[in-house]
Each structure stands twice: as C-alpha cells, then as structure tokens.
Design a protein around this motif. Structure first.
Motif, short mmCIF file in Angstrom:
data_model
loop_
_atom_site.label_atom_id
_atom_site.label_comp_id
_atom_site.label_asym_id
_atom_site.label_seq_id
_atom_site.Cartn_x
_atom_site.Cartn_y
_atom_site.Cartn_z
N GLN A 1 -8.94 28.30 8.95
CA GLN A 1 -9.86 27.34 9.71
C GLN A 1 -9.62 27.03 11.08
N HIS A 2 -8.17 27.30 11.50
CA HIS A 2 -7.65 27.00 12.61
C HIS A 2 -7.14 28.16 13.49
N GLY A 3 -7.74 29.59 13.39
CA GLY A 3 -7.20 30.77 14.10
C GLY A 3 -5.95 31.31 13.46
N PRO A 4 -6.57 32.11 12.36
CA PRO A 4 -5.44 32.83 11.46
C PRO A 4 -4.43 33.55 12.37
N PRO A 5 -3.05 34.01 11.88
CA PRO A 5 -2.12 34.64 12.69
C PRO A 5 -2.46 35.94 12.17
N ALA A 6 -1.84 36.85 12.94
CA ALA A 6 -1.76 38.27 12.27
C ALA A 6 -0.68 38.48 11.15
N ILE A 7 0.17 37.58 11.22
CA ILE A 7 1.23 37.59 10.15
C ILE A 7 1.70 36.30 9.52
N VAL A 8 1.60 36.00 8.39
CA VAL A 8 1.94 34.68 7.77
C VAL A 8 3.28 34.73 6.77
N VAL A 9 4.19 34.01 6.95
CA VAL A 9 5.36 33.78 6.40
C VAL A 9 5.52 32.76 5.65
N LEU B 1 7.03 44.73 9.18
CA LEU B 1 5.49 44.33 9.28
C LEU B 1 5.31 44.68 10.88
N LEU B 2 6.09 44.36 11.74
CA LEU B 2 6.05 44.55 13.01
C LEU B 2 5.96 45.98 13.61
N ALA B 3 6.83 46.67 12.71
CA ALA B 3 7.05 48.29 13.08
C ALA B 3 5.74 48.84 12.38
N GLY B 4 5.02 48.28 11.76
CA GLY B 4 3.73 49.16 11.13
C GLY B 4 3.78 49.64 9.87
N ASP B 5 5.08 49.52 9.21
CA ASP B 5 5.73 50.13 8.12
C ASP B 5 5.45 49.62 6.69
N ALA B 6 4.91 48.25 6.79
CA ALA B 6 4.58 47.60 5.55
C ALA B 6 3.44 46.66 5.57
N ASP B 7 2.93 46.32 4.67
CA ASP B 7 1.71 45.27 4.40
C ASP B 7 2.44 43.92 4.06
N LYS C 1 -0.78 42.17 -7.66
CA LYS C 1 -2.37 42.51 -6.97
C LYS C 1 -1.74 43.43 -5.50
N ALA C 2 -0.80 43.26 -4.73
CA ALA C 2 -0.33 44.12 -3.72
C ALA C 2 -0.27 45.85 -4.34
N VAL C 3 0.30 45.86 -5.44
CA VAL C 3 0.70 47.37 -5.91
C VAL C 3 -0.77 47.75 -6.26
N GLN C 4 -1.37 46.77 -7.28
CA GLN C 4 -2.84 47.46 -7.70
C GLN C 4 -3.72 47.90 -6.54
N GLN C 5 -3.56 47.15 -5.41
CA GLN C 5 -4.40 47.49 -4.45
C GLN C 5 -4.11 48.40 -3.43
N GLY C 6 -2.73 48.87 -3.74
CA GLY C 6 -2.24 50.24 -2.96
C GLY C 6 -1.69 49.84 -1.54
N LEU C 7 -1.27 48.33 -1.44
CA LEU C 7 -0.58 47.85 -0.15
C LEU C 7 0.72 48.49 0.03
N ARG C 8 1.46 48.60 1.19
CA ARG C 8 2.74 48.92 1.27
C ARG C 8 3.55 47.91 0.84
N ALA C 9 4.37 47.61 -0.18
CA ALA C 9 5.11 46.43 -0.39
C ALA C 9 6.55 46.94 -0.04
N THR C 10 7.47 46.28 0.32
CA THR C 10 8.85 46.72 0.52
C THR C 10 9.47 45.29 0.50
N GLU C 11 10.96 45.62 0.27
CA GLU C 11 11.81 44.62 0.26
C GLU C 11 13.08 44.59 1.51
N VAL C 12 13.42 43.33 1.80
CA VAL C 12 14.73 43.65 2.82
C VAL C 12 15.64 42.49 2.14
N PRO C 13 16.99 42.85 2.37
CA PRO C 13 17.86 41.75 2.09
C PRO C 13 17.95 40.45 2.78
N VAL C 14 18.00 39.32 1.92
CA VAL C 14 18.12 37.93 2.59
C VAL C 14 19.14 37.23 2.01
#
Length: 246
Positions: A88-96, A116-122, A194-207
């Motif tokens: 309702q208040h201007g969605p971002p391009a990326i949400v964390v 995400l910024l590199a365009g390699d994942a959703d 749901k991400a896998v079912q819909q074919g989104l590019r899902a990845t992991e990074v170590p944190v």
C-alpha cells in the motif's frame, strides 16, 4: 568522445522484521541496519509488531523503523502484515526478511541480496548450515527438523536446500506471484516449496548465525518445537500432494 553513461539506479530494497517482545534485541538489529539505510542500500525498515507486551513498538519507532501492527499471533502473520503495508505504500524491487532477535547478522545483507542484484536469482535463502554458527546458536532440535524438512523437499520437489532460515530475500514481483498465506511456522517452508513449484530461481548463500537475545518462542520450549516441526513438515507435504492444483 562519448559522454559517460549514467549508471542504472539501484533497485529499491525494504526490510521486513517480524517481532514479538523483542525490546532488548531490536535496537541492536536496527543499529546494524542504520549504515545500510544511510548509504541508500536499504530504503525502509518495517517492523511488524506481533502483539508485543513490552516496548518493542517504541524502540522500533525510536530506531527509525516503520511500525506495523500485526494483531493475529504468528510468524507468518507478522510477515504478511509487513508485506501488506509495503503493498500500500510503494512496494520495493527487493524485500528482505530478518529476525528481530539479533541471531541473524544484518550487516551481511549485501551478501544476501547480491544474487538478486546480479539478476541471477529470484529468491535467496541465507543458509546458517553453510555459514558460520556460534556454538549453541542453532539448537539440536532445530538442526534435526531443518534436516528432515530439507530432505523431504529434495525428495518431493527435486531441489536441494540446506536450510529454512529466516534471513532471506526475494524480488517483489516473484514473491507476490507465490501468494503467500501461511500465518505461522510454515511460512519459510511455504515460500521455498512454492518457489520451486513455480520455477523460480532459488539459491542459497552462507550467512552467520549467533545465539539470540532472550529465549526463542519456538525452539526454546518443547511444545513450541513440536508445533513448529509438525507445521513445517505438513506444509512441505501438503503443497507436494495438493498444492500443484493452485
């Protein structure tokens, strides 16, 4: 001589922090996010107050966050309330998404969103399993439940995850397409299957992961652990055998 090309504007990025009685830890989270806000890497921090009985809302506002009430109890409910406000208040391009208990490392946000910024994942999951963990931070019951859930996802969906960690980021349009709905413990699992079912590019990074400030509402009690484990596994199975019709 050609004039220098203007660099593309950085995608807007907002952070959603679900919180319940985190008066002690939340100021630490917001303090670590402050440099990212000051540099423009983060646009807004939204704290979804899940009916706290302490000063969570107060310290959130004092720390510069937008405070959004999430009256219905539940981790997923708080996340959904934060997303509804952004919608309702201007969605971002990326949400964390980031926990309020200071177990995650907010300063590692740039590493999390890099794919995400590199365009390699959703969708990017911050994996505590792949990263460094403070001794005692990830309790045995949490590690066991995580292992079983990720194994089920691999068997049923064919995608290998190592964690269902709370520190995660997604492209806004991709997340909206998932039509998230789980109000409590199944939130993270729902997003990943749901991400896998819909074919989104899902990845992991170590944190990195450390002991939380205070006592966990989930793994800190036997009943909380059992309820969370049951809901997570039910979510993985439900979407595998009934969710594809959606």
């Amino acid at each position: 001589m050609e004039p220098p090309r203007a660099s593309a504007p950085r995608p807007t990025l907002d952070v959603v922090v679900p919180a319940l009685d985190e008066e002690r830890s939340l100021p630490l989270v917001l303090a670590d996010l402050a440099p990212l806000l000051a540099s423009g890497q983060v646009r807004r921090v939204v704290v979804a107050d899940n009916g706290s009985r302490d000063g969570t809302a107060r310290v959130a506002a004092e720390g510069g966050a937008v405070v959004v009430p999430a009256a219905r109890r539940g981790y997923g409910s708080a996340c959904l309330a934060g997303l509804a406000w952004l919608r309702q208040h201007g969605p971002p391009a990326i949400v964390v998404f980031l926990d309020a208990d200071y177990s995650d490392h907010p300063d590692e946000l740039p590493r999390l969103v890099a794919p995400l910024l590199a365009g390699d994942a959703d969708l990017v999951i911050g994996s505590r399993v792949l990263g460094e963990r403070e001794a005692g931070a990830l309790l045995p019951q949490a590690r066991a439940g995580n292992l079983v859930a990720c194994l089920l996802i691999r068997l049923l969906y064919g995608h290998r995850f190592t964690d269902l960690g709370p520190f995660r980021a997604a492209r806004w349009d991709a997340l909206e397409a998932l039509r998230m709905s789980d109000p409590d413990f199944g939130w993270t699992a729902e997003m990943q299957v749901k991400a896998v079912q819909q074919g989104l590019r899902a990845t992991e990074v170590p944190v990195s992961y450390r002991r939380r400030v205070g006592v966990s509402k989930i793994t800190g009690t036997v009943s909380g652990t059992l309820r969370a484990g049951h809901k997570i596994l039910w979510t993985v199975l439900r979407h595998a055998f009934g969710g594809r019709r959606g």
